[in-house]
Design a protein around this motif. Structure first.
Motif, PDB file in Angstrom:
ATOM      1  N   ASP A   3     -49.308 -19.080  33.464  1.00  0.00           N
ATOM      2  CA  ASP A   3     -48.946 -19.905  34.620  1.00  0.00           C
ATOM      3  C   ASP A   3     -47.780 -20.826  34.298  1.00  0.00           C
ATOM      4  O   ASP A   3     -46.867 -21.016  35.112  1.00  0.00           O
ATOM      5  CB  ASP A   3     -50.153 -20.733  35.078  1.00  0.00           C
ATOM      6  N   LYS A   4     -47.805 -21.416  33.102  1.00  0.00           N
ATOM      7  CA  LYS A   4     -46.709 -22.301  32.710  1.00  0.00           C
ATOM      8  C   LYS A   4     -45.387 -21.548  32.626  1.00  0.00           C
ATOM      9  O   LYS A   4     -44.342 -22.033  33.065  1.00  0.00           O
ATOM     10  CB  LYS A   4     -47.020 -22.938  31.357  1.00  0.00           C
ATOM     11  N   GLU A   8     -38.791 -22.691  38.334  1.00  0.00           N
ATOM     12  CA  GLU A   8     -37.910 -23.860  38.301  1.00  0.00           C
ATOM     13  C   GLU A   8     -36.469 -23.463  37.991  1.00  0.00           C
ATOM     14  O   GLU A   8     -35.522 -24.006  38.568  1.00  0.00           O
ATOM     15  CB  GLU A   8     -38.425 -24.849  37.259  1.00  0.00           C
ATOM     16  N   LYS A   9     -36.297 -22.496  37.071  1.00  0.00           N
ATOM     17  CA  LYS A   9     -34.944 -22.028  36.754  1.00  0.00           C
ATOM     18  C   LYS A   9     -34.298 -21.387  37.983  1.00  0.00           C
ATOM     19  O   LYS A   9     -33.129 -21.628  38.296  1.00  0.00           O
ATOM     20  CB  LYS A   9     -34.999 -21.021  35.603  1.00  0.00           C
ATOM     21  N   LYS A  10     -35.069 -20.536  38.669  1.00  0.00           N
ATOM     22  CA  LYS A  10     -34.542 -19.907  39.884  1.00  0.00           C
ATOM     23  C   LYS A  10     -34.191 -20.951  40.930  1.00  0.00           C
ATOM     24  O   LYS A  10     -33.170 -20.856  41.616  1.00  0.00           O
ATOM     25  CB  LYS A  10     -35.583 -18.934  40.462  1.00  0.00           C
ATOM     26  N   MET A  23     -58.948 -18.346  29.500  1.00  0.00           N
ATOM     27  CA  MET A  23     -58.376 -19.423  30.312  1.00  0.00           C
ATOM     28  C   MET A  23     -57.099 -19.965  29.682  1.00  0.00           C
ATOM     29  O   MET A  23     -56.107 -20.231  30.378  1.00  0.00           O
ATOM     30  CB  MET A  23     -59.396 -20.554  30.456  1.00  0.00           C
ATOM     31  N   ASP A  24     -57.090 -20.108  28.357  1.00  0.00           N
ATOM     32  CA  ASP A  24     -55.892 -20.599  27.681  1.00  0.00           C
ATOM     33  C   ASP A  24     -54.725 -19.640  27.868  1.00  0.00           C
ATOM     34  O   ASP A  24     -53.585 -20.050  28.115  1.00  0.00           O
ATOM     35  CB  ASP A  24     -56.177 -20.792  26.189  1.00  0.00           C
ATOM     36  N   SER A  25     -55.020 -18.326  27.739  1.00  0.00           N
ATOM     37  CA  SER A  25     -53.950 -17.339  27.927  1.00  0.00           C
ATOM     38  C   SER A  25     -53.419 -17.372  29.356  1.00  0.00           C
ATOM     39  O   SER A  25     -52.202 -17.291  29.598  1.00  0.00           O
ATOM     40  CB  SER A  25     -54.473 -15.943  27.591  1.00  0.00           C
ATOM     41  N   LYS A  28     -53.371 -24.454  44.453  1.00  0.00           N
ATOM     42  CA  LYS A  28     -54.316 -23.327  44.407  1.00  0.00           C
ATOM     43  C   LYS A  28     -54.714 -22.990  42.976  1.00  0.00           C
ATOM     44  O   LYS A  28     -55.873 -22.673  42.698  1.00  0.00           O
ATOM     45  CB  LYS A  28     -53.682 -22.103  45.068  1.00  0.00           C
ATOM     46  N   SER A  29     -53.754 -23.040  42.044  1.00  0.00           N
ATOM     47  CA  SER A  29     -54.079 -22.752  40.640  1.00  0.00           C
ATOM     48  C   SER A  29     -55.057 -23.784  40.090  1.00  0.00           C
ATOM     49  O   SER A  29     -56.003 -23.450  39.356  1.00  0.00           O
ATOM     50  CB  SER A  29     -52.796 -22.755  39.816  1.00  0.00           C
ATOM     51  N   ILE A  30     -54.880 -25.081  40.475  1.00  0.00           N
ATOM     52  CA  ILE A  30     -55.813 -26.121  40.019  1.00  0.00           C
ATOM     53  C   ILE A  30     -57.207 -25.871  40.585  1.00  0.00           C
ATOM     54  O   ILE A  30     -58.220 -26.013  39.888  1.00  0.00           O
ATOM     55  CB  ILE A  30     -55.281 -27.507  40.438  1.00  0.00           C
TER      56      ILE A  30
END
Length: 263
Positions: free
Chosen positions: A98-99, A106-108, A91-93, A139-141
């Protein structure tokens, strides 16, 4: 022919039973049931206490079974704890991935805003992309919450081999579901972009159509006028030719009459 006599002799059942005599009783009567031997209150209490105590062999068997179940539960708990630690690492990976994906998006997004013009089409595309990103975050949450619930609801009485196989199956199902969801999201984004492009193209086509319609009407009216003029000119020419032929015939008749008079 006379009617047949179908009458049957009637026998009174009570009189027939009395004529047979007394019936021999086979089995106990009601008086025997009421006068049966009954235990006293003290004897009944003793019987109930014996039932509550039970047998020693059964108690020993229950103790042995309880000890065996306790050992199996301890083994399963250790395995489950190890599985939970592995799930936490995975889950951490996944959270880190996801981050990273969010940062790239955000850059795009920032580059799109800088390069886009102040037209309405660019505003609509940026709003649709922001809405799709908000949906992705939601959806990810939801996925994370479902994973936590599934890990909490796992049964603790399953054997080690079965639990490992089930965990692998669940991981595969999760990966397949995530892939399907990613593909669906990509298709939705493409559809939104296409719909915006189609709307802009339809607006340009509609303006061209509005400009072309009066031109076509003008052309059709001009062609009708030309056709009517040609038709009227032709009809006038035909009439003139008819009049000329008729005049020539009259002149010929007049000359022929004058020649006959001279003769």
């Amino acid at each position: 022919m006379g009617k047949r006599d179908n009458r049957v002799a009637y026998i009174n059942p009570i009189a027939a039973a009395r004529a047979k005599g007394p019936v021999q009783n086979s089995g106990p009567t009601i008086q025997d049931y009421l006068s049966r031997p009954r235990p006293t209150w003290e004897e009944l209490k003793e019987q109930l206490e014996k039932k509550k105590k039970g047998s020693r062999a059964l108690a020993d068997f229950e103790d042995k079974m309880n000890e065996r179940w306790r050992k199996e539960l301890a083994k399963n708990r250790e395995k489950r704890l190890g599985d939970k630690e592995r799930d936490k690492k995975s889950m951490d990976s996944e959270d880190k991935k996801d981050k990273k994906e969010k940062k790239k998006k955000e850059k795009k997004k920032s580059s799109r805003h800088s390069s886009s013009s102040s037209s309405s089409s660019s505003d609509s595309s940026s709003s649709s992309s922001s809405e799709s990103e908000d949906e992705d975050e939601k959806k990810s949450i939801k996925k994370k919450r479902k994973r936590k619930r599934s890990s909490a609801k796992r049964p603790s009485d399953v054997s080690g081999d079965d639990s490992d196989a089930e965990i692998k199956k669940r991981k595969r199902i999760r990966e397949d579901g995530e892939k399907d969801k990613d593909e669906k999201e990509r298709k939705r984004k493409r559809k939104t972009e296409r719909s915006h492009k189609d709307s802009s193209s339809e607006s340009t086509v509609g303006s061209d159509w509005d400009e072309a319609e009066p031109k076509k009407k003008k052309r059709s009216s001009e062609e009708r006028e030309k056709f009517t003029l040609k038709f009227t000119v032709k009809s006038k020419k035909k009439r003139k030719k008819k009049h000329k032929k008729h005049g020539r015939k009259k002149k010929k008749k007049a000359t022929s009459q004058s020649d006959s008079e001279l003769d």
